[in-house]
Design an enzyme around this catalytic site. Structure first.
Site, PDB file in Angstrom:
ATOM      1  N   CYS A 283      -0.110   4.160   1.680  1.00  0.00           N
ATOM      2  CA  CYS A 283      -0.514   5.147   2.694  1.00  0.00           C
ATOM      3  C   CYS A 283       0.552   5.418   3.756  1.00  0.00           C
ATOM      4  O   CYS A 283       0.620   6.520   4.283  1.00  0.00           O
ATOM      5  CB  CYS A 283      -1.839   4.760   3.353  1.00  0.00           C
ATOM      6  SG  CYS A 283      -1.791   3.223   4.287  1.00  0.00           S
TER       7      CYS A 283
ATOM      8  N   GLU B 124     -16.397  -7.476  -5.077  1.00  0.00           N
ATOM      9  CA  GLU B 124     -14.965  -7.174  -4.908  1.00  0.00           C
ATOM     10  C   GLU B 124     -14.155  -8.468  -4.916  1.00  0.00           C
ATOM     11  O   GLU B 124     -13.089  -8.555  -5.527  1.00  0.00           O
ATOM     12  CB  GLU B 124     -14.723  -6.443  -3.577  1.00  0.00           C
ATOM     13  CG  GLU B 124     -14.985  -4.947  -3.599  1.00  0.00           C
ATOM     14  CD  GLU B 124     -13.903  -4.166  -4.330  1.00  0.00           C
ATOM     15  OE1 GLU B 124     -12.952  -4.765  -4.856  1.00  0.00           O
ATOM     16  OE2 GLU B 124     -14.022  -2.924  -4.378  1.00  0.00           O
TER      17      GLU B 124
ATOM     18  N   CYS C 127       0.870  -1.180   0.000  1.00  0.00           N
ATOM     19  CA  CYS C 127       0.000   0.000   0.000  1.00  0.00           C
ATOM     20  C   CYS C 127       0.897   1.218   0.000  1.00  0.00           C
ATOM     21  O   CYS C 127       2.081   1.129   0.322  1.00  0.00           O
ATOM     22  CB  CYS C 127      -0.907   0.003   1.232  1.00  0.00           C
ATOM     23  SG  CYS C 127      -2.278   1.186   1.068  1.00  0.00           S
TER      24      CYS C 127
ATOM     25  N   TYR D  51      -3.159  -9.357  16.021  1.00  0.00           N
ATOM     26  CA  TYR D  51      -2.113  -8.848  16.925  1.00  0.00           C
ATOM     27  C   TYR D  51      -2.007  -9.699  18.184  1.00  0.00           C
ATOM     28  O   TYR D  51      -1.074  -9.540  18.960  1.00  0.00           O
ATOM     29  CB  TYR D  51      -2.398  -7.373  17.277  1.00  0.00           C
ATOM     30  CG  TYR D  51      -2.463  -6.506  16.035  1.00  0.00           C
ATOM     31  CD1 TYR D  51      -1.302  -6.022  15.441  1.00  0.00           C
ATOM     32  CD2 TYR D  51      -3.685  -6.222  15.419  1.00  0.00           C
ATOM     33  CE1 TYR D  51      -1.355  -5.271  14.273  1.00  0.00           C
ATOM     34  CE2 TYR D  51      -3.746  -5.478  14.251  1.00  0.00           C
ATOM     35  CZ  TYR D  51      -2.580  -5.005  13.682  1.00  0.00           C
ATOM     36  OH  TYR D  51      -2.623  -4.279  12.515  1.00  0.00           O
TER      37      TYR D  51
ATOM     38  N   ARG E   6      -3.507   3.335  12.507  1.00  0.00           N
ATOM     39  CA  ARG E   6      -3.006   4.557  11.863  1.00  0.00           C
ATOM     40  C   ARG E   6      -2.022   5.290  12.767  1.00  0.00           C
ATOM     41  O   ARG E   6      -1.126   5.971  12.279  1.00  0.00           O
ATOM     42  CB  ARG E   6      -4.170   5.421  11.408  1.00  0.00           C
ATOM     43  CG  ARG E   6      -4.929   4.700  10.288  1.00  0.00           C
ATOM     44  CD  ARG E   6      -6.084   5.467   9.742  1.00  0.00           C
ATOM     45  NE  ARG E   6      -6.822   4.614   8.798  1.00  0.00           N
ATOM     46  CZ  ARG E   6      -8.018   4.879   8.323  1.00  0.00           C
ATOM     47  NH1 ARG E   6      -8.621   5.999   8.681  1.00  0.00           N
ATOM     48  NH2 ARG E   6      -8.605   4.064   7.485  1.00  0.00           N
TER      49      ARG E   6
ATOM     50  N   SER F 221      -6.661  -3.706  14.300  1.00  0.00           N
ATOM     51  CA  SER F 221      -6.113  -2.993  15.455  1.00  0.00           C
ATOM     52  C   SER F 221      -7.180  -2.554  16.458  1.00  0.00           C
ATOM     53  O   SER F 221      -6.981  -2.659  17.667  1.00  0.00           O
ATOM     54  CB  SER F 221      -5.316  -1.778  14.974  1.00  0.00           C
ATOM     55  OG  SER F 221      -6.130  -0.914  14.198  1.00  0.00           O
TER      56      SER F 221
ATOM     57  N   LYS G 274     -11.867  -7.870   5.888  1.00  0.00           N
ATOM     58  CA  LYS G 274     -11.275  -7.022   6.913  1.00  0.00           C
ATOM     59  C   LYS G 274     -12.175  -5.837   7.201  1.00  0.00           C
ATOM     60  O   LYS G 274     -12.601  -5.200   6.235  1.00  0.00           O
ATOM     61  CB  LYS G 274      -9.911  -6.540   6.407  1.00  0.00           C
ATOM     62  CG  LYS G 274      -9.233  -5.534   7.291  1.00  0.00           C
ATOM     63  CD  LYS G 274      -8.009  -5.003   6.612  1.00  0.00           C
ATOM     64  CE  LYS G 274      -7.417  -3.928   7.502  1.00  0.00           C
ATOM     65  NZ  LYS G 274      -6.384  -3.176   6.855  1.00  0.00           N
TER      66      LYS G 274
ATOM     67  N   LYS H 210     -12.354  -5.085   1.856  1.00  0.00           N
ATOM     68  CA  LYS H 210     -11.786  -4.238   2.910  1.00  0.00           C
ATOM     69  C   LYS H 210     -12.691  -3.030   3.088  1.00  0.00           C
ATOM     70  O   LYS H 210     -12.890  -2.242   2.154  1.00  0.00           O
ATOM     71  CB  LYS H 210     -10.370  -3.791   2.523  1.00  0.00           C
ATOM     72  CG  LYS H 210      -9.767  -2.842   3.548  1.00  0.00           C
ATOM     73  CD  LYS H 210      -8.319  -2.539   3.258  1.00  0.00           C
ATOM     74  CE  LYS H 210      -7.779  -1.530   4.260  1.00  0.00           C
ATOM     75  NZ  LYS H 210      -6.357  -1.216   4.007  1.00  0.00           N
TER      76      LYS H 210
HETATM   77  C1  PBG Z   1      -3.069   0.075   4.763  1.00  0.00           C
HETATM   78  C2  PBG Z   1      -3.637  -0.781   5.830  1.00  0.00           C
HETATM   79  C3  PBG Z   1      -4.472  -0.415   6.903  1.00  0.00           C
HETATM   80  C4  PBG Z   1      -4.626  -1.558   7.679  1.00  0.00           C
HETATM   81  C5  PBG Z   1      -3.927  -2.580   7.042  1.00  0.00           C
HETATM   82  N1  PBG Z   1      -3.341  -2.078   5.896  1.00  0.00           N
HETATM   83  C6  PBG Z   1      -5.025   0.895   7.314  1.00  0.00           C
HETATM   84  C7  PBG Z   1      -6.035   1.558   6.501  1.00  0.00           C
HETATM   85  O1  PBG Z   1      -6.475   1.057   5.462  1.00  0.00           O
HETATM   86  O2  PBG Z   1      -6.394   2.651   6.889  1.00  0.00           O
HETATM   87  C8  PBG Z   1      -5.393  -1.641   8.957  1.00  0.00           C
HETATM   88  C9  PBG Z   1      -4.985  -2.727   9.868  1.00  0.00           C
HETATM   89  C10 PBG Z   1      -5.480  -2.613  11.273  1.00  0.00           C
HETATM   90  O3  PBG Z   1      -6.281  -1.726  11.643  1.00  0.00           O
HETATM   91  O4  PBG Z   1      -5.044  -3.449  12.061  1.00  0.00           O
HETATM   92  N2  PBG Z   1      -3.946   0.563   3.837  1.00  0.00           N
END
Ligand code: PBG
Length: 324
Positions: free
Chosen positions: A121, A233, A119, A313, A205, A274, A248, A195
């Site tokens: 980000c 998707e 990714c 986690y 984040r 998370s 997810k 997702k």
């Molecule tokens: C990256 C990504 C994210 C997560 C996994 N890959 C964050 C998002 O899409 O904002 C989230 C994982 C988590 O919350 O444990 N795009």
């Protein structure tokens, strides 16, 4: 004799632990877990996720070793770069943190499955998962090439599985084509297929320093209200060459996991994200319940819904609990 009480008594098969073990329908084992790891140049605890830290490469190698000893087969790596820019060029830096961590983990623990999150980000200064047009919208097609470049860089570093999480249309196909043309046709893709744009990613984040600087991710991640669209998707990612499809978050989306499981013969992954972890930790710290029991029940429910594997986690703790 009728099929009803008192001829039928379902409690008969619950009378002892041995009987309950024999008739259990869903197994939870460390072999079905994958541990996400955050790799950075400096070690630092993640405040909103007690027990989780950003690790140095050495720390990630040590964690992978502990997980392997506990029977957890894989890790999912996220990199936190020191430098960000508009394109996210750190994502495909062959000497980037993730690339170096992949190589170090594979060298120390060749058996460990190293999965890399693809990714932009964490690497873009605006925090979005793709590149921006001048009006601030995310440019889908321009992002594909950068994602494919990132995946190739992970492959060259020695990654075992590539996991795109950006939610651009067409990225699985773009990554598959790039990997195939560069000699990595045997490398599987674990697609973050369904997702959702979820508030449960909040703690991540902070961990990955990847919050969008403006706006949100709802123009590319899915609306939490949609399950038919989740199947579309997933179908598209399968058509583009995904080898494993992911749903997810996990716990608030068990119905989506079950729907995806019913729809495809591919292995299904679920990401126990998370915010799900942070909720359990906070409630356990407040004395609301026994953490061990809650975690094992939660992970079992995600398996029961249809997930073959769970990214969590809690992987290391759960594996310890399962061993005792
Ligand atoms: C990256 C990504 C994210 C997560 C996994 N890959 C964050 C998002 O899409 O904002 C989230 C994982 C988590 O919350 O444990 N795009």
């Amino acid at each position: 004799m009728s099929m009803a009480y008192p001829d039928t008594r379902l409690r008969r098969l619950r009378r002892s632990a041995a009987l309950r073990d024999l008739v259990r329908e869903t197994e939870l084992t460390p072999g079905r877990l994958i541990a996400p790891l955050f790799v950075a140049s400096q070690e630092a605890p993640v405040e909103s996720m007690p027990g989780v830290s950003r690790l140095t490469i050495g720390g990630a190698v040590a964690a992978a070793g502990r997980l392997a000893d506990l029977g957890v087969p894989g890790v999912l790596l996220f990199g936190i770069p020191d430098h960000k820019d508009a394109e996210g060029s750190g994502a495909w830096d062959d000497d980037g943190t993730v690339q170096l961590a992949v190589a170090a983990i594979k060298a120390a623990h060749p058996q460990t499955l190293v999965i890399t999150d693809v990714c932009l980000c964490e690497y873009t200064d605006h925090g979005h998962c793709g590149v921006l047009r001048s009006d601030g919208s995310v440019d889908n097609d321009a992002s594909l090439e950068l994602l494919a470049r990132t995946a190739l860089s992970h492959a060259r570093a020695g990654a075992d599985v590539i996991a795109p999480s950006d939610m651009m249309d067409g990225r699985v196909g773009a990554i598959r084509a790039e990997l195939d043309s560069e000699g990595f046709s045997e490398l599987p893709i674990l697609a973050y297929a369904a997702k959702f744009a979820s508030a449960f990613y909040g703690p991540f984040r902070e961990a990955a320093d990847s919050a969008p600087a403006f706006g949100d991710r709802r123009s590319y991640q899915m609306d939490p209200a949609n399950v038919r669209e989740a199947l579309r998707e997933t179908e598209l990612d399968i058509a583009e060459g995904a080898d494993i499809v992911m749903v997810k978050p996990a716990l608030p989306y068990l119905d989506v996991i079950a729907a995806v499981r019913a729809m495809t013969r591919l292995p299904v992954a679920a990401y126990n994200v998370s915010g799900e972890y942070a909720m359990v930790k906070a409630a356990a710290a407040a004395g609301a319940f026994d953490e061990r029991a809650i975690v094992l029940e939660t992970l079992t429910s995600i398996r029961r819904a249809g997930a073959d594997m769970i990214i969590t986690y809690h992987a290391e703790e759960a594996a310890r609990w399962l061993a005792t």
